[in-house]
Design a protein around this motif. Structure first.
Motif, mmCIF file in Angstrom:
data_model
loop_
_atom_site.group_PDB
_atom_site.id
_atom_site.type_symbol
_atom_site.label_atom_id
_atom_site.label_comp_id
_atom_site.label_asym_id
_atom_site.label_seq_id
_atom_site.Cartn_x
_atom_site.Cartn_y
_atom_site.Cartn_z
ATOM 1 N N SER A 134 59.897 26.754 51.482
ATOM 2 C CA SER A 134 59.138 27.923 51.033
ATOM 3 C C SER A 134 57.711 27.822 51.561
ATOM 4 O O SER A 134 57.140 26.745 51.677
ATOM 5 C CB SER A 134 59.129 28.021 49.507
ATOM 6 O OG SER A 134 58.440 26.935 48.940
ATOM 7 N N LYS B 123 56.654 37.522 45.684
ATOM 8 C CA LYS B 123 57.699 36.518 45.893
ATOM 9 C C LYS B 123 57.383 35.675 47.121
ATOM 10 O O LYS B 123 56.808 36.165 48.090
ATOM 11 C CB LYS B 123 59.053 37.205 46.077
ATOM 12 C CG LYS B 123 59.484 37.967 44.846
ATOM 13 C CD LYS B 123 60.843 38.581 45.028
ATOM 14 C CE LYS B 123 61.222 39.326 43.752
ATOM 15 N NZ LYS B 123 62.546 39.880 43.838
ATOM 16 N N LYS B 124 57.785 34.405 47.061
ATOM 17 C CA LYS B 124 57.534 33.493 48.172
ATOM 18 C C LYS B 124 58.357 33.860 49.401
ATOM 19 O O LYS B 124 59.470 34.362 49.284
ATOM 20 C CB LYS B 124 57.914 32.049 47.799
ATOM 21 C CG LYS B 124 56.987 31.381 46.855
ATOM 22 C CD LYS B 124 57.418 29.935 46.668
ATOM 23 C CE LYS B 124 56.484 29.209 45.741
ATOM 24 N NZ LYS B 124 56.868 27.809 45.586
ATOM 25 N N TRP C 67 60.288 32.275 52.714
ATOM 26 C CA TRP C 67 60.950 31.041 53.117
ATOM 27 C C TRP C 67 61.092 31.040 54.626
ATOM 28 O O TRP C 67 61.123 32.100 55.256
ATOM 29 C CB TRP C 67 62.324 30.942 52.466
ATOM 30 C CG TRP C 67 62.250 30.632 51.005
ATOM 31 C CD1 TRP C 67 61.872 31.485 50.003
ATOM 32 C CD2 TRP C 67 62.535 29.387 50.381
ATOM 33 N NE1 TRP C 67 61.918 30.833 48.795
ATOM 34 C CE2 TRP C 67 62.331 29.548 49.003
ATOM 35 C CE3 TRP C 67 62.964 28.152 50.863
ATOM 36 C CZ2 TRP C 67 62.529 28.526 48.089
ATOM 37 C CZ3 TRP C 67 63.169 27.128 49.950
ATOM 38 C CH2 TRP C 67 62.949 27.325 48.578
ATOM 39 N N SER D 235 62.662 35.568 49.590
ATOM 40 C CA SER D 235 63.287 34.672 48.619
ATOM 41 C C SER D 235 64.635 35.192 48.132
ATOM 42 O O SER D 235 65.522 34.405 47.806
ATOM 43 C CB SER D 235 62.351 34.422 47.432
ATOM 44 O OG SER D 235 62.066 35.629 46.768
ATOM 45 N N SER D 236 64.824 36.488 48.139
ATOM 46 C CA SER D 236 66.100 37.061 47.684
ATOM 47 C C SER D 236 67.235 36.833 48.686
ATOM 48 O O SER D 236 68.399 37.042 48.363
ATOM 49 C CB SER D 236 65.942 38.563 47.436
ATOM 50 O OG SER D 236 65.578 39.210 48.649
ATOM 51 N N VAL E 70 67.604 33.815 50.567
ATOM 52 C CA VAL E 70 67.777 32.395 50.900
ATOM 53 C C VAL E 70 69.101 31.906 50.320
ATOM 54 O O VAL E 70 69.264 31.805 49.118
ATOM 55 C CB VAL E 70 66.602 31.545 50.362
ATOM 56 C CG1 VAL E 70 66.822 30.076 50.668
ATOM 57 C CG2 VAL E 70 65.301 32.022 50.951
#
Length: 94
Positions: A37, A45-46, A48, A67-68, A70
């Motif tokens: 991340s 949101k982070k 990645w 992030s959704s 990964v």
């Protein structure tokens, strides 16, 4: 990755970024894979990144993922995209 002695080629596409040092030369068949991340937030949101490098540092592939998205399928898709763009496959992955 660039030590200043040899220029990198930087090919950008929707699939990811491939940087090649010494284009046209053979790259190591040992590749290293990392998924991590970033300290960057998009819509709270982070982000990645999937990073693939050859052990001799002649090739570097980066794909950014929200992030959704990964998961193992996204990592596999990134590896397959890297193989397509580089035109060869690493034998070992660390």
């Amino acid at each position: 990755m660039d030590d200043g002695s040899t220029p990198l080629t930087d090919e950008r596409s929707d699939e990811g970024i491939v940087e090649m040092k010494c284009p046209g030369s053979e790259i190591s068949t040992a590749w290293e894979l990392d998924v991590y991340s970033r300290p960057v937030l998009v819509d709270g949101k982070k982000l990645w990144e999937v990073l693939l490098t050859s052990s001799d540092s002649k090739m570097r592939f980066v794909r950014t993922l929200p992030s959704s998205a990964v998961n193992s399928k996204a990592v596999r898709d990134a590896v397959e995209s890297c193989i397509e763009e580089v035109g060869e496959r690493g034998g070992d992955c660390k």
